[in-house]
Design a protein around this motif. Structure first.
Motif, short mmCIF file in Angstrom:
data_model
loop_
_atom_site.label_atom_id
_atom_site.label_comp_id
_atom_site.label_asym_id
_atom_site.label_seq_id
_atom_site.Cartn_x
_atom_site.Cartn_y
_atom_site.Cartn_z
N ILE A 62 27.99 6.91 -2.88
CA ILE A 62 27.72 4.96 -4.37
C ILE A 62 28.05 5.00 -3.88
O ILE A 62 28.14 2.72 -4.06
N PHE A 63 29.05 4.57 -3.17
CA PHE A 63 30.26 3.81 -2.83
C PHE A 63 29.92 2.61 -1.69
O PHE A 63 29.79 1.47 -1.96
N PHE A 64 29.11 3.50 -1.14
CA PHE A 64 28.43 2.84 0.16
C PHE A 64 26.98 2.24 -0.63
O PHE A 64 26.89 0.99 1.01
N LEU A 65 26.45 2.42 -0.96
CA LEU A 65 25.19 1.92 -1.62
C LEU A 65 26.05 0.40 -2.10
O LEU A 65 25.40 -0.52 -2.07
N GLY A 66 27.15 0.29 -2.88
CA GLY A 66 27.12 -0.23 -3.59
C GLY A 66 28.38 -1.65 -2.88
O GLY A 66 27.90 -2.48 -2.92
N LEU A 67 28.77 -0.66 -1.94
CA LEU A 67 29.09 -1.68 -0.26
C LEU A 67 28.07 -3.19 0.21
O LEU A 67 28.37 -4.17 0.14
N GLY A 68 27.29 -2.09 0.45
CA GLY A 68 25.96 -2.67 0.65
C GLY A 68 25.58 -3.82 0.21
O GLY A 68 24.90 -5.02 0.87
N ALA A 69 25.08 -3.58 -1.15
CA ALA A 69 24.46 -4.47 -2.05
C ALA A 69 25.52 -5.31 -2.36
O ALA A 69 25.28 -6.61 -2.59
N TYR A 70 27.04 -5.36 -2.09
CA TYR A 70 27.94 -6.70 -2.70
C TYR A 70 27.58 -7.44 -1.35
O TYR A 70 28.24 -8.42 -1.37
N VAL A 213 26.52 7.75 10.09
CA VAL A 213 25.46 7.41 10.16
C VAL A 213 24.72 7.72 8.36
O VAL A 213 24.09 6.55 8.17
N ALA A 214 25.00 8.38 7.86
CA ALA A 214 25.17 7.75 6.65
C ALA A 214 25.88 7.14 5.51
O ALA A 214 25.39 7.12 4.18
N SER A 215 27.12 6.86 5.52
CA SER A 215 27.47 5.32 5.37
C SER A 215 26.05 4.74 5.73
O SER A 215 26.35 3.45 4.79
N LEU A 216 25.74 4.15 6.60
CA LEU A 216 24.87 3.48 7.47
C LEU A 216 23.90 3.11 6.79
O LEU A 216 23.09 2.11 5.85
N PHE A 217 22.99 4.58 6.28
CA PHE A 217 22.25 4.58 5.31
C PHE A 217 22.28 4.03 4.24
O PHE A 217 21.50 3.77 3.48
N GLY A 218 23.93 4.34 3.65
CA GLY A 218 24.24 4.08 2.25
C GLY A 218 24.36 2.14 2.05
O GLY A 218 23.41 1.99 1.19
N GLY A 219 24.32 1.73 3.36
CA GLY A 219 24.41 0.45 3.93
C GLY A 219 22.97 0.04 3.36
O GLY A 219 22.63 -1.06 3.05
#
Length: 349
Positions: A62-70, A213-219
Motif C-alpha cells: 500500500i506504501f507504493f500505491l500511496g506514493l504513486g498517488a502523491y 516490479v511489484a513496486s512498479l505495479f503499486g505505482g
C-alpha cells in the motif's frame, strides 16, 4: 474447449466488447465500482508477483500505491504533461522499491516482513510532515480525469476507459512476465534457492527484480487511484489497507493472474457488503471470510473450478469402475449360446 484456440480468442473478444459497451449502459455507481476493482486489481497483481510467484513477504504494498498517488497529484498540480505524470508515478515507486529490495532481499522470513511493515508505518507520518507537497493531514486533490469536451462521455465513463486500458496492458505484461524466462527462474528460486544457485540463477537478483516490479505495479495502481478518486491523504498509506490487500491476494488466489482480478473484486465488494450488514462487524466478517476460504479453498477462489472438476471425477469414477467390472464379468457374445448347446448334448449322451 478452452484449449481450442478459436474458443479462447472468441471468449476474449466477447469479454472485450462487453467491457467496452458496459460503461455506456451501466449506471454511474456501477461504473465507479468497476473502476475501483481495476485499481486494486493492479495493486494485488503486484503483490502477487512478489509473494505468490516469488515467495517473498511484502506487507507494504500500500506504501507504493500511496506514493504513486502523491506523485500523480504533485505532477498534476504543477501542470506536468499527463504522460510524464504517469511515467513518474510508475518509476518513482519502482525506484523506491529497488532501494528497499537491495537492502531487504538478502533477509528472509521475519526480517523482511519487519522491513516491509515499516514502509506504511513510516509513510503516514512522513506524508503528514511534508505538508507543502502532500497537503498534510488534509490531503491533496488533483482533478485531471474529467471527460474532454466533445467526447460525448460522462466523467465516470471516461475514467472507466482510462482504467480499462491501463489495467489490460498491466495484466498482459504481468502474464508474459511470469510465464516467460523470468517467471520460470523465479519459480525455481521460490522452491529452492540452493538448486537455483546450482543452475546459475541468482536468487538475490531475481528477488530484487520481483520486488521492483511489484513496486512498479503499486505505482500504476496509485495513478489509477487518482484517476478514480482524484484525492489522496495519509489515510491512503494506512497499514490496515496493506493487510486488506494481502487478504485479497490470498482469497483471490496466490500465484495466479486471474486470482489478482478476483482479489481486486473482493477488496471492493466485501467491505461494501459487510458495511451494509453491520458496519461494526465489518472487520469480524472479513476475518471469518478469510478463514473459511483458507480452510475450504487453500488455493483461493480461483481454484474453485478445478476443485469442482476434481470432485466430479471422484463421484463419477465408482460408476466407471462398476461398469468396467460388469463388462469384464459378462461372457462374450456367442459363447453363452455355444456353452448351453454343448451342455445339452452331453446331457442327451
Amino acid at each position: 474447449m478452452w484449449r481450442t484456440p478459436w474458443v479462447r480468442w472468441a471468449t476474449i473478444a466477447v469479454v472485450a466488447i462487453a467491457l467496452i459497451v458496459a460503461p455506456l449502459i451501466l449506471p454511474q455507481f456501477a461504473n465507479q465500482t468497476l473502476i475501483r476493482i481495476g485499481v486494486y486489481a493492479v495493486a494485488v497483481l503486484g503483490l502477487n508477483i512478489v509473494m505468490g510467484y516469488g515467495g517473498q513477504v511484502n506487507l507494504g504494498q500500500i506504501f507504493f500505491l500511496g506514493l504513486g498517488a502523491y506523485v500523480t497529484a504533485y505532477g498534476v498540480q504543477n501542470d506536468w504533461n499527463i504522460v510524464l505524470v504517469f511515467a513518474a508515478a510508475c518509476l518513482i515507486p519502482a525506484a523506491a522499491g529497488l532501494l528497499v529490495a537491495l537492502a531487504a532481499a538478502r533477509l528472509g522470513g521475519l526480517a523482511i516482513a519487519m522491513v516491509t511493515i515499516a514502509l506504511p508505518i513510516v509513510g503516514v507520518p512522513l506524508a503528514k510532515r511534508f505538508s507543502d507537497v502532500t497537503g498534510g493531514s488534509q490531503g491533496v486533490s488533483a482533478r485531471f480525469s474529467n471527460a474532454p469536451e466533445g467526447s460525448g462521455l460522462y466523467d465516470d465513463q471516461w475514467q472507466f476507459y482510462i482504467v480499462l486500458a491501463i489495467v489490460a496492458v498491466s495484466f498482459v505484461l504481468a502474464r508474459n512476465f511470469v510465464t516467460g524466462r523470468f517467471g520460470r527462474a523465479l519459480a525455481i528460486v521460490r522452491e529452492n534457492e540452493n538448486v537455483a544457485s546450482s543452475m546459475g540463477i541468482s536468487p538475490y537478483r531475481y528477488k530484487v527484480l520481483a520486488f521492483t516490479v511489484a513496486s512498479l505495479f503499486g505505482g500504476v495502481s496509485g495513478f489509477l487511484y487518482m484517476v478514480a478518486v482524484q484525492y489522496t491523504s495519509p489515510e491512503t498509506l494506512s497499514f490496515g489497507h496493506s493487510i486488506s490487500l494481502l487478504a485479497a491476494m490470498v482469497i483471490g488466489g496466490a500465484g495466479s493472474i486471474v486470482g489478482s482480478l478476483i482479489g481486486g473484486a473482493y477488496y471492493v465488494f466485501v467491505p461494501q457488503a459487510t458495511s451494509a450488514i453491520d458496519p461494526n462487524l465489518t472487520t469480524i466478517i472479513q476475518g471469518v471470510v478469510l478463514l473459511v476460504v483458507l480452510f475450504v479453498l487453500p488455493g483461493g477462489l480461483v481454484s474453485l473450478p478445478r476443485r469442482i472438476r476434481r470432485r466430479l471425477r471422484r463421484t463419477s469414477s465408482p460408476d466407471v469402475v462398476r461398469t468396467a467390472t460388469q463388462t469384464s464379468s459378462r461372457p462374450a457374445p456367442g459363447r453363452d449360446e455355444e456353452g448351453t448347446e454343448e451342455t445339452e448334448r452331453q446331457g442327451q449322451a
